[in-house]
Structures are given as structure tokens and as C-alpha cells.
Design a protein around this motif. Structure first.
Motif, mmCIF file in Angstrom:
data_model
loop_
_atom_site.group_PDB
_atom_site.id
_atom_site.type_symbol
_atom_site.label_atom_id
_atom_site.label_comp_id
_atom_site.label_asym_id
_atom_site.label_seq_id
_atom_site.Cartn_x
_atom_site.Cartn_y
_atom_site.Cartn_z
ATOM 1 N N VAL A 86 0.846 -1.186 0.000
ATOM 2 C CA VAL A 86 0.000 0.000 0.000
ATOM 3 C C VAL A 86 0.885 1.240 0.000
ATOM 4 N N GLY A 87 0.371 2.315 -0.606
ATOM 5 C CA GLY A 87 1.116 3.562 -0.649
ATOM 6 C C GLY A 87 0.187 4.752 -0.585
ATOM 7 N N GLN A 88 0.745 5.894 -0.267
ATOM 8 C CA GLN A 88 -0.022 7.133 -0.244
ATOM 9 C C GLN A 88 0.781 8.223 -0.944
ATOM 10 N N LEU A 89 0.140 8.889 -1.911
ATOM 11 C CA LEU A 89 0.784 9.953 -2.671
ATOM 12 C C LEU A 89 -0.111 11.176 -2.706
ATOM 13 N N GLU A 101 -3.569 28.023 -10.405
ATOM 14 C CA GLU A 101 -3.797 26.632 -10.035
ATOM 15 C C GLU A 101 -5.141 26.175 -10.586
ATOM 16 N N GLU A 102 -5.142 25.071 -11.335
ATOM 17 C CA GLU A 102 -6.366 24.583 -11.940
ATOM 18 C C GLU A 102 -7.054 23.537 -11.074
ATOM 19 N N HIS A 103 -6.275 22.781 -10.311
ATOM 20 C CA HIS A 103 -6.831 21.698 -9.518
ATOM 21 C C HIS A 103 -6.209 21.689 -8.125
ATOM 22 N N ARG A 104 -6.977 21.249 -7.158
ATOM 23 C CA ARG A 104 -6.416 20.973 -5.847
ATOM 24 C C ARG A 104 -5.600 19.687 -5.930
ATOM 25 N N PRO A 105 -4.580 19.534 -5.069
ATOM 26 C CA PRO A 105 -3.840 18.263 -5.055
ATOM 27 C C PRO A 105 -4.780 17.103 -4.766
ATOM 28 N N ILE A 106 -4.523 15.980 -5.387
ATOM 29 C CA ILE A 106 -5.312 14.769 -5.188
ATOM 30 C C ILE A 106 -4.547 13.847 -4.253
ATOM 31 N N THR A 107 -5.212 13.347 -3.221
ATOM 32 C CA THR A 107 -4.609 12.330 -2.368
ATOM 33 C C THR A 107 -4.965 10.974 -2.943
ATOM 34 N N GLU A 108 -3.941 10.153 -3.195
ATOM 35 C CA GLU A 108 -4.164 8.824 -3.754
ATOM 36 C C GLU A 108 -3.645 7.760 -2.791
ATOM 37 N N LEU A 115 -7.366 1.665 -6.530
ATOM 38 C CA LEU A 115 -6.862 3.027 -6.406
ATOM 39 C C LEU A 115 -7.956 3.850 -5.734
ATOM 40 N N TYR A 116 -7.601 4.509 -4.618
ATOM 41 C CA TYR A 116 -8.523 5.390 -3.915
ATOM 42 C C TYR A 116 -8.065 6.827 -4.117
ATOM 43 N N MET A 117 -9.004 7.719 -4.432
ATOM 44 C CA MET A 117 -8.668 9.116 -4.684
ATOM 45 C C MET A 117 -9.587 10.045 -3.905
ATOM 46 N N LYS A 118 -9.002 11.071 -3.299
ATOM 47 C CA LYS A 118 -9.782 12.111 -2.626
ATOM 48 C C LYS A 118 -9.490 13.434 -3.328
ATOM 49 N N ASN A 119 -10.510 14.279 -3.421
ATOM 50 C CA ASN A 119 -10.439 15.539 -4.188
ATOM 51 C C ASN A 119 -10.351 15.239 -5.679
ATOM 52 N N ARG A 120 -11.037 14.193 -6.102
ATOM 53 C CA ARG A 120 -10.992 13.821 -7.508
ATOM 54 C C ARG A 120 -12.403 13.742 -8.072
ATOM 55 N N GLY A 121 -12.748 14.656 -8.941
ATOM 56 C CA GLY A 121 -14.028 14.578 -9.638
ATOM 57 C C GLY A 121 -15.066 15.516 -9.080
ATOM 58 N N ALA A 122 -15.744 16.227 -9.969
ATOM 59 C CA ALA A 122 -16.816 17.124 -9.561
ATOM 60 C C ALA A 122 -17.981 16.311 -9.016
ATOM 61 N N GLY A 123 -18.637 16.863 -7.995
ATOM 62 C CA GLY A 123 -19.790 16.196 -7.426
ATOM 63 C C GLY A 123 -19.464 15.211 -6.325
ATOM 64 N N VAL A 124 -18.176 15.010 -6.016
ATOM 65 C CA VAL A 124 -17.779 14.106 -4.938
ATOM 66 C C VAL A 124 -17.608 14.924 -3.661
ATOM 67 N N LYS A 128 -15.240 12.333 1.031
ATOM 68 C CA LYS A 128 -15.413 11.006 0.450
ATOM 69 C C LYS A 128 -14.252 10.638 -0.484
ATOM 70 N N TRP A 129 -14.044 9.332 -0.608
ATOM 71 C CA TRP A 129 -13.041 8.780 -1.508
ATOM 72 C C TRP A 129 -13.725 8.170 -2.731
ATOM 73 N N VAL A 130 -13.023 8.181 -3.854
ATOM 74 C CA VAL A 130 -13.444 7.458 -5.055
ATOM 75 C C VAL A 130 -12.563 6.217 -5.160
ATOM 76 N N ARG A 131 -13.189 5.068 -5.347
ATOM 77 C CA ARG A 131 -12.437 3.811 -5.487
ATOM 78 C C ARG A 131 -12.551 3.288 -6.912
ATOM 79 N N VAL A 132 -11.413 2.894 -7.481
ATOM 80 C CA VAL A 132 -11.376 2.354 -8.833
ATOM 81 C C VAL A 132 -10.687 0.999 -8.800
#
Length: 285
Positions: A86-89, A101-108, A115-124, A128-132
Motif C-alpha cells: 500500500v502507498g499514499q501519494l 492553479e487549476e486543480h487541488r492536489p489529489i490524495t491517492e 486506487l482510492y482518490m480524494k479531491n478527484r471529480g466534480a460532485g464528490v 469522500k473517496w473514489v475507489r477504482v
């Protein structure tokens, strides 16, 4: 989810950004005689296992994409636990052409098959995390997430072919041995650990070329200090005029670089609870 088409559009919109090169102070010709081809191949093939034995490290990533003469770079920084896999970036997306700046940093969070992402995607929601599922990605998440999983980058080297020893150099004050060759993607998937096999098998089918050039720099203990892969994938653009009838095929070249240091560092990484994972649809920008 970062899609290939969106990555290509980001490339077209962003200003060119270059990667800093590594200075090599020794003559490759003078050093190449010190190691046989079999020894070179063995050192590269063992790189992933050596990281697992080491336990953990800090990681910095850089993904440079080129399309239509324009380049853009996505950077990441964090830690990785190779035994737990497991890793965190924190991944920083490129600025827009105006420099703002166009985007906030994404925590992965990187985990076997996910792959789990936070601050990724409009409407999230922000909490919350997005899981892929990485096995469902056509590139096995070697490119899509904007950062190649460090252990996956090492696992690719199990499929290294035509390995040559280039010579010695210095990287951030550490003497390293530079190797070059190509990765046979299908062979890498077959030789990968069970946790990585499905994702790499997906990647073997998803790229435009099944032979991926690489450069890797190992320290005296056989640990990866830097690895760089050069991927190519075909992106199909579908406009309103041609929707449903195919589109313009565009080859996107991606150079993914991972740098590792501070081996043995504490890496306490917790994956999100099910209740913290977003179950809705991510809005398209």
C-alpha cells in the motif's frame, strides 16, 4: 477517474514542462565490462523483491505526457509500504496556461487491485473517496492515476529483456548502477506477484506497444533509486460530428519516473472504510 481522453485533453491545454535529467559522470564504455549480461538481468529482475525485503520508502513520481507537440507533467510525493503493498501519494496536476492553479492536489491511496482518490471529480463530497478497480483500467493504473504505483513500476522489471549495464553515476549523493532495456509487458504480467498480476495483465493489452523501454538506477544494495518507463497508448477522440462512427486516433507518449529514498521509513497507511467511499457518479468537467 482520470480517463485517457481527459489526460490527452490536459496535454493539449497545458504548457510544456520538462523533467530534470540525471548527470552521469562515468564512461559507460569503461564500466560496461564490469558486469555480464546475465548479472545485469538478474539485478534488474530482482529489484521488486529487493524492495519488499526493504519494507518501505519515500517515493516521488513524475509523469510527463506528450501529445501533438505539447508536454505536461503531473507530480506526486509520498510513502510506500512494500510488504503491505500500500502507498499514499499527494498528486499535483498541472497548472492551466494562465499560471493559476487549476486543480487541488489529489490524495491517492494505492492498494492491491484498487486506487482510492480524494479531491478527484466534480460532485464528490470533500470527505469522500473514489475507489477504482485497477484491473478494469486498460492501462492497469500505470498511467491513469497520474502516478505509477512504485511497486508496480518495479514489478514491470520482472519482464525486462535486452538488459544492458550502462555504467555508474551518482544520484542525490548515492552511487548507483544504471541499467537500460525493454519490458515485455506480457512476460512482466506472467512473472508478477499475485497481487499485481491482474492489473499488469490489463496493461499488457491496453498499451499501443507491448515493448516498453526503461532505465533503472540501483544502489549497491540492489534497491531502486530511480526507474523510468516510456509508455505509449492510443487515445481515440470522438467529437459530436463523428460520435458513434469512430474518431481521431492519437498516440500519447508517457514518460513515468519514480524516485525512491529513505528506505525503512515509517509508513502507516490506512485504507478508507466502506462508509467513506463515494458510491455516486462523478460529474464530467
Amino acid at each position: 477517474m482520470v480517463q485517457h481522453g481527459r489526460a490527452a485533453r490536459a496535454v493539449a491545454a497545458a504548457a510544456a514542462v520538462g523533467l530534470m535529467g540525471l548527470a552521469t559522470g562515468c564512461s559507460a564504455a569503461a564500466e560496461a565490462d564490469n558486469e555480464s549480461p546475465a548479472e545485469s538481468a538478474a539485478a534488474v529482475h530482482d529489484a521488486a523483491d529487493r524492495l519488499v525485503r526493504e519494507g518501505s520508502s519515500k517515493a516521488r513520481t513524475s509523469m510527463e505526457m506528450a501529445s501533438g507537440g505539447t508536454r505536461v507533467t503531473i507530480r506526486g510525493e509520498g510513502v510506500y509500504d512494500y510488504r503491505a503493498r500500500v502507498g499514499q501519494l499527494k498528486v499535483v496536476l498541472p497548472r492551466d496556461p494562465s499560471g493559476a492553479e487549476e486543480h487541488r492536489p489529489i490524495t491517492e491511496l494505492l492498494a492491491p487491485g484498487a486506487l482510492y482518490m480524494k479531491n478527484r471529480g466534480a460532485g464528490v463530497p470533500a470527505d469522500k473517496w473514489v475507489r477504482v478497480d485497477t484491473a478494469t483500467m486498460s492501462d492497469g493504473n500505470l498511467v491513469t492515476g497520474g502516478a505509477t504505483d512504485p511497486l508496480a513500476a518495479a514489478e514491470l522489471l520482472r519482464g525486462a529483456r535486452k538488459v544492458t549495464y550502462v555504467g555508474e553515476s551518482e544520484l542525490a549523493g548515492t552511487e548507483v548502477r544504471h541499467y537500460r532495456g525493454t519490458v515485455d509487458m506480457a512476460a512482466a504480467a506472467r512473472a508478477a506477484s499475485p497481487a499485481s498480476r491482474q492489473s499488469l495483465a490489463a496493461a499488457a493489452k491496453g498499451f499501443a506497444k507491448d515493448q516498453v523501454p526503461f532505465d533503472v538506477y540501483l544502489d549497491d544494495e540492489g534497491r531502486i533509486r530511480k526507474v523510468r518507463h516510456r509508455f505509449s497508448f492510443v487515445n481515440t477522440k470522438v467529437t459530436a460530428a463523428v460520435k458513434g462512427k469512430g474518431g481521431k486516433r492519437e498516440v500519447v507518449d508517457v514518460a513515468s519516473t519514480t524516485l525512491l529514498d529513505s528506505f525503512g521509513i515509517s509508513a502507516n497507511i490506512e485504507l478508507p472504510d466502506t462508509k467513506d467511499i463515494f458510491a455516486g457518479k462523478i460529474a464530467e468537467n
